[in-house]
Design an enzyme around this catalytic site. Structure first.
Site, PDB file in Angstrom:
ATOM      1  N   ASN A   9       0.689  -0.854  -0.027  1.00 38.47           N
ATOM      2  CA  ASN A   9      -0.142   0.324   0.266  1.00 38.47           C
ATOM      3  C   ASN A   9       0.887   1.232  -0.044  1.00 38.47           C
ATOM      4  OD1 ASN A   9      -1.609   2.213   0.679  1.00 38.47           O
ATOM      5  ND2 ASN A   9      -2.365   1.081   2.621  1.00 38.47           N
ATOM      6  N   LYS A  11       0.544   4.367  -0.146  1.00 33.35           N
ATOM      7  CA  LYS A  11      -0.258   5.770   0.238  1.00 33.35           C
ATOM      8  C   LYS A  11      -0.694   6.846  -0.406  1.00 33.35           C
ATOM      9  CE  LYS A  11      -0.324   3.567   4.870  1.00 33.35           C
ATOM     10  NZ  LYS A  11      -0.614   3.322   6.305  1.00 33.35           N
ATOM     11  N   HIS A  98      -9.926   1.365   4.739  1.00 36.95           N
ATOM     12  CA  HIS A  98      -8.287   1.425   5.263  1.00 36.95           C
ATOM     13  C   HIS A  98      -8.318   2.747   6.623  1.00 36.95           C
ATOM     14  CE1 HIS A  98      -4.438   2.660   6.385  1.00 36.95           C
ATOM     15  NE2 HIS A  98      -3.991   1.653   6.066  1.00 36.95           N
ATOM     16  N   GLU A 100      -7.008   5.149   8.088  1.00 32.20           N
ATOM     17  CA  GLU A 100      -6.732   6.212   7.373  1.00 32.20           C
ATOM     18  C   GLU A 100      -7.730   7.175   6.935  1.00 32.20           C
ATOM     19  OE1 GLU A 100      -2.801   5.506   5.750  1.00 32.20           O
ATOM     20  OE2 GLU A 100      -1.878   5.252   7.514  1.00 32.20           O
ATOM     21  N   GLU A 170      -5.659  -4.905  10.450  1.00 36.00           N
ATOM     22  CA  GLU A 170      -4.479  -3.501  10.383  1.00 36.00           C
ATOM     23  C   GLU A 170      -5.128  -3.085  12.292  1.00 36.00           C
ATOM     24  OE1 GLU A 170      -2.630  -2.851   7.088  1.00 36.00           O
ATOM     25  OE2 GLU A 170      -4.212  -1.546   6.899  1.00 36.00           O
ATOM     26  N   GLY A 176       2.691   2.018  10.926  1.00 37.85           N
ATOM     27  CA  GLY A 176       3.200   3.390  11.040  1.00 37.85           C
ATOM     28  C   GLY A 176       3.811   3.936  12.121  1.00 37.85           C
ATOM     29  N   SER A 213       3.765  -2.137  10.416  1.00 36.95           N
ATOM     30  CA  SER A 213       4.428  -1.965  10.908  1.00 36.95           C
ATOM     31  C   SER A 213       5.019  -3.300   9.880  1.00 36.95           C
ATOM     32  CB  SER A 213       4.843  -2.159  12.154  1.00 36.95           C
ATOM     33  OG  SER A 213       4.597  -0.428  12.090  1.00 36.95           O
TER      34      SER A 213
HETATM   35  P1  PGA Z   1       2.805   0.605   7.580  1.00 39.01           P
HETATM   36  O1  PGA Z   1       1.198   0.496   6.844  1.00 39.01           O
HETATM   37  O2  PGA Z   1       3.746  -0.889   6.848  1.00 39.01           O
HETATM   38  O3  PGA Z   1       3.310   1.214   6.839  1.00 39.01           O
HETATM   39  O4  PGA Z   1       2.351   0.050   9.483  1.00 39.01           O
HETATM   40  C1  PGA Z   1       0.596  -0.442   6.494  1.00 39.01           C
HETATM   41  C2  PGA Z   1      -0.758   0.025   6.515  1.00 39.01           C
HETATM   42  O5  PGA Z   1      -1.263   1.137   6.752  1.00 39.01           O
HETATM   43  O6  PGA Z   1      -1.474  -0.797   5.857  1.00 39.01           O
END
Ligand code: PGA
Length: 254
Positions: A9, A11, A98, A100, A170, A176, A213
């Site tokens: 992903n 983003k 997601h 976010e 998640e 993140g 992460s």
């Molecule tokens: P990350 O993000 O691996 O940077 O923690 C995962 C995601 O948001 O899908």
């Protein structure tokens, strides 16, 4: 055996040039995937770079998806992107809900359910993202939150379509932050999700990805868990080296 899915992903990162070079570098360094090893690889670039990434990944077996989509089929919805548009650009899957999107764009469980419904009217595969916040975990609400997020979607969808949904667990506190869930915490949540969904669908064939992460260092431990069927990777998918290393790990586990 369920197929593993390693998904990147991106983003709101990359430019036209770097999206192209990252996709090409991943395509070039992709470990030769043995078709018998049942691993899928997918990239989720920003909308505007989808055609470029599709082109860079042509005939590599890498699939391309979008990070969200509209719940509407077409019309006066300025700025939105429909499932038909994604299909016409070469996508075969789309992330929905997601954290976010839920946090910054106020996507509720009901809206996420409408989006999954609309994706399932197309040939695209929805990857439904769910997960609890740190506060929800610390106050013992994890299972109730996951259940609400799942039931909002599963109660709306026609039973014959439910097997097409992929879940991404998640935990918001792991996204993140550099602090992934431990393999025990992740497996516990995945097993809960699978058990809960067995009331709605054939949960044994359901794919449940872990996200938050994931790195080249912790991928092996996470992907070795019996109910973890792949990873949704943010930060570590922006470097071909770490992303391909995670793909190699997945390959070695199959
Ligand atoms: P990350 O993000 O691996 O940077 O923690 C995962 C995601 O948001 O899908």
């Amino acid at each position: 055996m369920r197929r593993l899915l390693i998904a990147g992903n991106w983003k709101m990162n990359t430019s036209l040039q770097t999206a192209k070079s990252l996709a090409s570098a991943i395509a070039t360094n992709l470990p030769a995937l043995d078709p018998d090893k049942s691993i899928d690889v997918a990239l989720f670039p920003p909308f505007v770079f989808i055609p470029t990434v599709v082109e860079a990944c042509a005939s590599t077996g890498i699939q391309v998806g979008a990070q969200t989509c509209s719940q509407h089929p077409y019309g006066a919805f300025t700025g939105e992107v429909s499932t038909d548009m994604l299909l016409s650009c070469g996508c075969n899957q789309v992330l929905v809900g997601h954290s976010e999107r839920r946090q910054y764009y106020h996507e509720t469980n009901d809206l996420v359910a409408l989006k999954v419904e609309s994706v399932l009217k197309s040939p695209l595969t929805p990857i439904l993202c769910i997960g609890e916040t740190l506060e929800q975990r610390q106050t013992g609400q994890t299972w109730a939150i996951l259940q609400q997020q799942l039931d909002a979607v599963y109660s709306l969808i026609d039973a014959s379509q439910l097997e097409r949904i992929i879940i991404a667990y998640e935990p918001v506190w792991a996204i993140g932050t550099g602090v992934a869930a431990s393999s025990t915490e992740a497996e516990e949540a995945h097993a809960f999700i699978r058990k809960h969904l067995s009331r709605w669908t054939n949960a044994e064939s359901l794919r449940i990805l872990y996200g938050g992460s994931v790195t080249a260092d912790n991928a092996k431990e996470l992907l070795s868990q019996p109910d973890i069927d792949g990873a949704l990777i943010g930060g570590a998918s922006l470097k071909a080296e770490s992303f391909c290393s995670i793909i190699s790990t997945a390959h070695s586990l199959r």
